[in-house]
Design a protein around this motif. Structure first.
Motif, mmCIF file in Angstrom:
data_model
loop_
_atom_site.group_PDB
_atom_site.id
_atom_site.type_symbol
_atom_site.label_atom_id
_atom_site.label_comp_id
_atom_site.label_asym_id
_atom_site.label_seq_id
_atom_site.Cartn_x
_atom_site.Cartn_y
_atom_site.Cartn_z
ATOM 1 N N THR A 214 0.824 -1.212 0.000
ATOM 2 C CA THR A 214 0.000 0.000 0.000
ATOM 3 C C THR A 214 0.857 1.260 0.000
ATOM 4 O O THR A 214 0.465 2.284 -0.580
ATOM 5 C CB THR A 214 -0.968 -0.020 1.191
ATOM 6 O OG1 THR A 214 -1.685 -1.257 1.189
ATOM 7 C CG2 THR A 214 -1.966 1.117 1.109
ATOM 8 N N VAL A 215 2.041 1.194 0.608
ATOM 9 C CA VAL A 215 2.963 2.331 0.532
ATOM 10 C C VAL A 215 3.330 2.603 -0.930
ATOM 11 O O VAL A 215 3.476 3.756 -1.348
ATOM 12 C CB VAL A 215 4.215 2.077 1.389
ATOM 13 C CG1 VAL A 215 5.310 3.100 1.076
ATOM 14 C CG2 VAL A 215 3.867 2.154 2.872
ATOM 15 N N HIS A 216 3.468 1.539 -1.703
ATOM 16 C CA HIS A 216 3.735 1.717 -3.141
ATOM 17 C C HIS A 216 2.582 2.467 -3.812
ATOM 18 O O HIS A 216 2.807 3.311 -4.687
ATOM 19 C CB HIS A 216 3.946 0.355 -3.807
ATOM 20 C CG HIS A 216 4.568 0.450 -5.172
ATOM 21 N ND1 HIS A 216 5.269 -0.587 -5.734
ATOM 22 C CD2 HIS A 216 4.583 1.437 -6.104
ATOM 23 C CE1 HIS A 216 5.691 -0.246 -6.940
ATOM 24 N NE2 HIS A 216 5.278 0.994 -7.184
ATOM 25 N N SER A 217 1.341 2.195 -3.383
ATOM 26 C CA SER A 217 0.184 2.925 -3.922
ATOM 27 C C SER A 217 0.285 4.411 -3.596
ATOM 28 O O SER A 217 -0.052 5.268 -4.428
ATOM 29 C CB SER A 217 -1.122 2.349 -3.360
ATOM 30 O OG SER A 217 -1.230 0.967 -3.611
ATOM 31 N N LEU A 218 0.752 4.721 -2.382
ATOM 32 C CA LEU A 218 0.932 6.128 -2.010
ATOM 33 C C LEU A 218 1.953 6.801 -2.921
ATOM 34 O O LEU A 218 1.817 7.978 -3.277
ATOM 35 C CB LEU A 218 1.383 6.240 -0.548
ATOM 36 C CG LEU A 218 0.462 5.645 0.527
ATOM 37 C CD1 LEU A 218 1.007 5.973 1.917
ATOM 38 C CD2 LEU A 218 -0.969 6.143 0.382
ATOM 39 N N GLU A 219 2.985 6.051 -3.296
ATOM 40 C CA GLU A 219 4.000 6.587 -4.198
ATOM 41 C C GLU A 219 3.383 6.979 -5.538
ATOM 42 O O GLU A 219 3.839 7.897 -6.200
ATOM 43 C CB GLU A 219 5.103 5.550 -4.403
ATOM 44 C CG GLU A 219 6.313 6.081 -5.162
ATOM 45 C CD GLU A 219 7.404 5.040 -5.308
ATOM 46 O OE1 GLU A 219 8.590 5.405 -5.179
ATOM 47 O OE2 GLU A 219 7.075 3.859 -5.565
ATOM 48 N N HIS A 220 2.311 6.288 -5.914
ATOM 49 C CA HIS A 220 1.621 6.572 -7.171
ATOM 50 C C HIS A 220 0.604 7.704 -7.050
ATOM 51 O O HIS A 220 -0.116 7.992 -8.008
ATOM 52 C CB HIS A 220 0.921 5.311 -7.677
ATOM 53 C CG HIS A 220 1.868 4.279 -8.189
ATOM 54 N ND1 HIS A 220 1.442 3.121 -8.848
ATOM 55 C CD2 HIS A 220 3.234 4.195 -8.149
ATOM 56 C CE1 HIS A 220 2.491 2.390 -9.179
ATOM 57 N NE2 HIS A 220 3.591 3.021 -8.759
ATOM 58 N N GLY A 221 0.499 8.306 -5.874
ATOM 59 C CA GLY A 221 -0.422 9.428 -5.701
ATOM 60 C C GLY A 221 -1.740 9.078 -5.068
ATOM 61 O O GLY A 221 -2.674 9.890 -5.055
ATOM 62 N N ALA A 222 -1.846 7.856 -4.515
ATOM 63 C CA ALA A 222 -3.092 7.467 -3.850
ATOM 64 C C ALA A 222 -3.162 8.048 -2.439
ATOM 65 O O ALA A 222 -2.131 8.387 -1.829
ATOM 66 C CB ALA A 222 -3.199 5.943 -3.782
ATOM 67 N N VAL A 223 -4.374 8.153 -1.922
ATOM 68 C CA VAL A 223 -4.617 8.510 -0.520
ATOM 69 C C VAL A 223 -5.187 7.278 0.167
ATOM 70 O O VAL A 223 -6.068 6.604 -0.374
ATOM 71 C CB VAL A 223 -5.591 9.701 -0.405
ATOM 72 C CG1 VAL A 223 -6.047 9.884 1.041
ATOM 73 C CG2 VAL A 223 -4.930 10.978 -0.909
ATOM 74 N N TRP A 224 -4.682 7.008 1.359
ATOM 75 C CA TRP A 224 -5.115 5.831 2.130
ATOM 76 C C TRP A 224 -5.901 6.305 3.342
ATOM 77 O O TRP A 224 -5.357 6.957 4.234
ATOM 78 C CB TRP A 224 -3.889 5.036 2.558
ATOM 79 C CG TRP A 224 -4.159 3.690 3.187
ATOM 80 C CD1 TRP A 224 -5.328 3.017 3.251
ATOM 81 C CD2 TRP A 224 -3.173 2.861 3.828
ATOM 82 N NE1 TRP A 224 -5.163 1.824 3.895
ATOM 83 C CE2 TRP A 224 -3.850 1.697 4.258
ATOM 84 C CE3 TRP A 224 -1.811 2.992 4.081
ATOM 85 C CZ2 TRP A 224 -3.196 0.674 4.942
ATOM 86 C CZ3 TRP A 224 -1.155 1.978 4.751
ATOM 87 C CH2 TRP A 224 -1.849 0.818 5.165
ATOM 88 N N ILE A 225 -7.202 6.026 3.369
ATOM 89 C CA ILE A 225 -8.046 6.344 4.511
ATOM 90 C C ILE A 225 -8.167 5.086 5.368
ATOM 91 O O ILE A 225 -8.582 4.036 4.873
ATOM 92 C CB ILE A 225 -9.454 6.813 4.083
ATOM 93 C CG1 ILE A 225 -9.363 8.016 3.130
ATOM 94 C CG2 ILE A 225 -10.310 7.148 5.305
ATOM 95 C CD1 ILE A 225 -8.865 9.281 3.757
ATOM 96 N N THR A 226 -7.805 5.199 6.634
ATOM 97 C CA THR A 226 -7.879 4.051 7.539
ATOM 98 C C THR A 226 -8.709 4.412 8.762
ATOM 99 O O THR A 226 -8.853 5.586 9.116
ATOM 100 C CB THR A 226 -6.473 3.620 7.986
ATOM 101 O OG1 THR A 226 -5.778 4.748 8.551
ATOM 102 C CG2 THR A 226 -5.661 3.081 6.814
ATOM 103 N N TYR A 227 -9.245 3.383 9.409
ATOM 104 C CA TYR A 227 -10.060 3.613 10.601
ATOM 105 C C TYR A 227 -9.841 2.480 11.596
ATOM 106 O O TYR A 227 -9.488 1.353 11.228
ATOM 107 C CB TYR A 227 -11.544 3.713 10.230
ATOM 108 C CG TYR A 227 -12.077 2.527 9.451
ATOM 109 C CD1 TYR A 227 -12.609 1.403 10.110
ATOM 110 C CD2 TYR A 227 -12.061 2.511 8.062
ATOM 111 C CE1 TYR A 227 -13.095 0.310 9.398
ATOM 112 C CE2 TYR A 227 -12.540 1.423 7.344
ATOM 113 C CZ TYR A 227 -13.052 0.332 8.019
ATOM 114 O OH TYR A 227 -13.524 -0.752 7.310
ATOM 115 N N GLN A 228 -10.034 2.808 12.854
ATOM 116 C CA GLN A 228 -9.923 1.784 13.898
ATOM 117 C C GLN A 228 -11.012 0.745 13.692
ATOM 118 O O GLN A 228 -12.149 1.085 13.343
ATOM 119 C CB GLN A 228 -10.027 2.436 15.275
ATOM 120 C CG GLN A 228 -8.848 3.345 15.612
ATOM 121 C CD GLN A 228 -9.013 4.094 16.915
ATOM 122 O OE1 GLN A 228 -10.121 4.227 17.435
ATOM 123 N NE2 GLN A 228 -7.915 4.598 17.455
#
Length: 214
Positions: free
Chosen positions: A120-134
Protein backbone atom coordinates in the motif's frame (compact mmCIF):
# COMPACT_ATOMS: atom_id res chain seq x y z
CA UNK A 1 -98.41 9.62 -34.38
CA UNK A 2 -95.49 10.09 -36.75
CA UNK A 3 -95.02 13.65 -35.53
CA UNK A 4 -94.99 12.47 -31.90
CA UNK A 5 -92.47 9.75 -32.74
CA UNK A 6 -90.27 12.24 -34.55
CA UNK A 7 -90.45 14.60 -31.58
CA UNK A 8 -89.52 11.77 -29.18
CA UNK A 9 -86.52 10.91 -31.38
CA UNK A 10 -85.50 14.54 -31.45
CA UNK A 11 -85.75 14.75 -27.67
CA UNK A 12 -83.67 11.60 -27.24
CA UNK A 13 -81.04 12.92 -29.63
CA UNK A 14 -80.95 16.21 -27.75
CA UNK A 15 -80.59 14.45 -24.38
CA UNK A 16 -77.87 12.20 -25.81
CA UNK A 17 -76.02 15.18 -27.24
CA UNK A 18 -76.23 16.95 -23.88
CA UNK A 19 -74.91 13.86 -22.06
CA UNK A 20 -72.07 13.46 -24.57
CA UNK A 21 -71.20 17.14 -24.30
CA UNK A 22 -71.14 16.91 -20.52
CA UNK A 23 -68.97 13.76 -20.72
CA UNK A 24 -66.52 15.46 -23.08
CA UNK A 25 -66.29 18.42 -20.74
CA UNK A 26 -65.70 16.09 -17.80
CA UNK A 27 -63.01 14.23 -19.80
CA UNK A 28 -61.32 17.51 -20.71
CA UNK A 29 -61.35 18.60 -17.07
CA UNK A 30 -59.93 15.28 -15.91
CA UNK A 31 -57.21 15.39 -18.58
CA UNK A 32 -56.35 18.95 -17.58
CA UNK A 33 -56.09 17.92 -13.94
CA UNK A 34 -53.93 14.90 -14.80
CA UNK A 35 -51.63 16.91 -17.02
CA UNK A 36 -51.50 19.64 -14.42
CA UNK A 37 -50.59 17.09 -11.75
CA UNK A 38 -47.90 15.55 -13.95
CA UNK A 39 -46.55 19.00 -14.72
CA UNK A 40 -46.42 19.86 -11.02
CA UNK A 41 -44.56 16.62 -10.29
CA UNK A 42 -42.08 17.28 -13.12
CA UNK A 43 -41.50 20.83 -11.89
CA UNK A 44 -41.01 19.56 -8.33
CA UNK A 45 -38.47 16.98 -9.54
CA UNK A 46 -36.60 19.58 -11.57
CA UNK A 47 -36.52 21.95 -8.61
CA UNK A 48 -35.32 19.20 -6.26
CA UNK A 49 -32.59 18.05 -8.67
CA UNK A 50 -31.50 21.64 -9.23
CA UNK A 51 -31.26 22.22 -5.49
CA UNK A 52 -29.14 19.07 -5.10
CA UNK A 53 -26.85 20.01 -8.00
CA UNK A 54 -26.43 23.59 -6.84
CA UNK A 55 -25.78 22.37 -3.29
CA UNK A 56 -23.15 19.92 -4.52
CA UNK A 57 -21.46 22.57 -6.66
CA UNK A 58 -21.35 24.93 -3.69
CA UNK A 59 -19.96 22.16 -1.47
CA UNK A 60 -17.28 21.33 -4.05
CA UNK A 61 -16.33 24.99 -4.26
CA UNK A 62 -16.12 25.18 -0.47
CA UNK A 63 -13.84 22.13 -0.30
CA UNK A 64 -11.65 23.48 -3.10
CA UNK A 65 -11.30 26.78 -1.25
CA UNK A 66 -10.38 24.99 1.99
CA UNK A 67 -7.87 22.84 0.08
CA UNK A 68 -5.96 25.97 -0.85
CA UNK A 69 -5.37 26.72 2.84
CA UNK A 70 -3.25 24.94 5.48
CA UNK A 71 -4.90 21.85 6.95
CA UNK A 72 -5.01 21.96 10.74
CA UNK A 73 -3.29 18.96 12.32
CA UNK A 74 -1.49 17.86 9.14
CA UNK A 75 1.83 16.09 9.78
CA UNK A 76 4.60 16.09 7.20
CA UNK A 77 7.45 13.57 6.96
CA UNK A 78 10.53 14.19 4.86
CA UNK A 79 13.52 12.20 3.58
CA UNK A 80 11.56 8.98 3.16
CA UNK A 81 13.31 6.12 1.40
CA UNK A 82 11.67 4.54 -1.62
CA UNK A 83 13.52 1.35 -2.44
CA UNK A 84 11.75 -1.82 -3.57
CA UNK A 85 12.07 -4.83 -1.30
CA UNK A 86 10.47 -8.24 -0.84
CA UNK A 87 11.17 -8.21 2.90
CA UNK A 88 8.83 -6.96 5.64
CA UNK A 89 9.43 -3.32 6.52
CA UNK A 90 9.27 -1.69 9.95
CA UNK A 91 7.68 1.71 9.45
CA UNK A 92 7.95 4.66 11.83
CA UNK A 93 4.41 5.83 11.18
CA UNK A 94 1.25 3.83 11.75
CA UNK A 95 -0.17 3.63 9.13
CA UNK A 96 2.99 4.24 7.11
CA UNK A 97 3.27 7.24 4.79
CA UNK A 98 6.31 6.22 2.79
CA UNK A 99 9.59 4.35 2.88
CA UNK A 100 10.87 1.16 1.31
CA UNK A 101 8.06 -0.91 -0.12
CA UNK A 102 7.07 -3.90 -2.19
CA UNK A 103 7.47 -3.69 -5.96
CA UNK A 104 3.77 -4.56 -6.38
CA UNK A 105 1.25 -1.93 -5.31
CA UNK A 106 -2.15 -2.50 -3.72
CA UNK A 107 -5.05 -1.81 -6.08
CA UNK A 108 -7.04 1.18 -4.92
CA UNK A 109 -10.50 0.40 -3.58
CA UNK A 110 -12.54 -0.31 -0.47
CA UNK A 111 -11.42 -3.19 1.77
CA UNK A 112 -13.31 -4.36 4.91
CA UNK A 113 -10.11 -5.92 6.27
CA UNK A 114 -6.51 -4.83 6.86
CA UNK A 115 -4.27 -4.63 3.80
CA UNK A 116 -0.48 -5.02 3.59
CA UNK A 117 1.67 -2.01 4.46
CA UNK A 118 4.47 -2.73 2.02
CA UNK A 119 2.21 -2.89 -1.04
CA UNK A 120 0.00 0.00 0.00
CA UNK A 121 2.96 2.33 0.53
CA UNK A 122 3.73 1.72 -3.14
CA UNK A 123 0.18 2.93 -3.92
CA UNK A 124 0.93 6.13 -2.01
CA UNK A 125 4.00 6.59 -4.20
CA UNK A 126 1.62 6.57 -7.17
CA UNK A 127 -0.42 9.43 -5.70
CA UNK A 128 -3.09 7.47 -3.85
CA UNK A 129 -4.62 8.51 -0.52
CA UNK A 130 -5.11 5.83 2.13
CA UNK A 131 -8.05 6.34 4.51
CA UNK A 132 -7.88 4.05 7.54
CA UNK A 133 -10.06 3.61 10.60
CA UNK A 134 -9.92 1.78 13.90
CA UNK A 135 -11.66 -1.60 13.58
CA UNK A 136 -14.22 -0.75 16.28
CA UNK A 137 -15.39 2.40 14.48
CA UNK A 138 -19.24 2.43 14.37
CA UNK A 139 -20.74 1.17 11.11
CA UNK A 140 -22.43 4.52 10.49
CA UNK A 141 -19.00 6.16 10.48
CA UNK A 142 -17.63 3.52 8.13
CA UNK A 143 -20.59 4.15 5.81
CA UNK A 144 -19.75 7.86 5.84
CA UNK A 145 -16.16 7.09 4.88
CA UNK A 146 -17.36 4.77 2.11
CA UNK A 147 -19.54 7.56 0.71
CA UNK A 148 -16.63 9.99 0.99
CA UNK A 149 -14.29 7.70 -0.92
CA UNK A 150 -16.94 7.02 -3.56
CA UNK A 151 -15.59 5.68 -6.83
CA UNK A 152 -12.31 7.56 -6.83
CA UNK A 153 -9.62 5.65 -8.66
CA UNK A 154 -6.83 6.74 -6.31
CA UNK A 155 -8.15 6.08 -2.79
CA UNK A 156 -7.84 3.07 -0.51
CA UNK A 157 -10.15 2.54 2.47
CA UNK A 158 -9.48 -0.11 5.11
CA UNK A 159 -9.43 -0.74 8.86
CA UNK A 160 -6.10 -0.42 10.66
CA UNK A 161 -5.74 -1.69 14.21
CA UNK A 162 -2.51 0.04 15.21
CA UNK A 163 -3.38 3.72 14.80
CA UNK A 164 -3.95 6.45 17.38
CA UNK A 165 -6.87 8.37 15.86
CA UNK A 166 -10.26 6.87 15.01
CA UNK A 167 -9.78 7.90 11.37
CA UNK A 168 -6.58 8.76 9.53
CA UNK A 169 -5.74 9.97 6.03
CA UNK A 170 -2.31 9.23 4.62
CA UNK A 171 -0.51 10.24 1.45
CA UNK A 172 3.19 10.01 0.60
CA UNK A 173 4.93 11.93 3.40
CA UNK A 174 1.68 13.30 4.81
CA UNK A 175 -0.79 12.23 7.49
CA UNK A 176 -3.88 13.57 9.23
CA UNK A 177 -5.69 12.07 12.20
CA UNK A 178 -9.29 13.00 13.05
CA UNK A 179 -11.88 11.88 15.59
CA UNK A 180 -14.86 11.53 13.25
CA UNK A 181 -15.67 10.49 9.70
CA UNK A 182 -17.67 13.72 9.40
CA UNK A 183 -14.57 15.90 9.80
CA UNK A 184 -14.34 18.29 6.83
CA UNK A 185 -10.57 17.96 6.76
CA UNK A 186 -10.85 14.47 5.29
CA UNK A 187 -12.55 15.77 2.14
CA UNK A 188 -10.01 18.59 1.99
CA UNK A 189 -7.15 16.08 2.31
CA UNK A 190 -8.58 14.04 -0.58
CA UNK A 191 -9.06 17.14 -2.71
CA UNK A 192 -5.49 18.29 -2.21
CA UNK A 193 -3.51 15.05 -2.18
CA UNK A 194 -5.16 12.60 -4.59
CA UNK A 195 -2.48 12.70 -7.30
CA UNK A 196 -1.20 15.79 -5.52
CA UNK A 197 2.17 17.49 -5.71
CA UNK A 198 3.61 14.99 -3.20
CA UNK A 199 3.19 12.18 -5.74
CA UNK A 200 6.55 10.60 -6.53
CA UNK A 201 5.34 8.85 -9.69
CA UNK A 202 2.60 11.03 -11.28
CA UNK A 203 0.33 9.15 -13.64
CA UNK A 204 1.31 5.70 -12.33
CA UNK A 205 -1.60 3.28 -11.97
CA UNK A 206 -3.43 2.26 -8.81
CA UNK A 207 -4.99 -0.79 -10.44
CA UNK A 208 -3.84 -3.89 -12.27
CA UNK A 209 -1.65 -5.17 -9.45
CA UNK A 210 -2.44 -6.70 -6.02
CA UNK A 211 -6.01 -7.08 -4.77
CA UNK A 212 -5.62 -8.34 -1.19
CA UNK A 213 -8.00 -10.89 0.30
CA UNK A 214 -8.97 -11.35 3.92
Amino acid sequence: MNKKRAQDNADRQARLAAIQSKQRASDRKRTTLILGGIGAVVVAIIVAVTIVIVGQVQENQRIEELASQPIEGLQEFEDLSFNHTDAPVEYEQSPPVGGDHNATWTNCGIYPFEIPNENTVHSLEHGAVWITYQPDLPQAEIDTLTDLVGSSGYVLLSPYADQESPVMASAWGLQLGVDSADDDRLAVFLERYIQGEQTREPGAACSGALTPTA
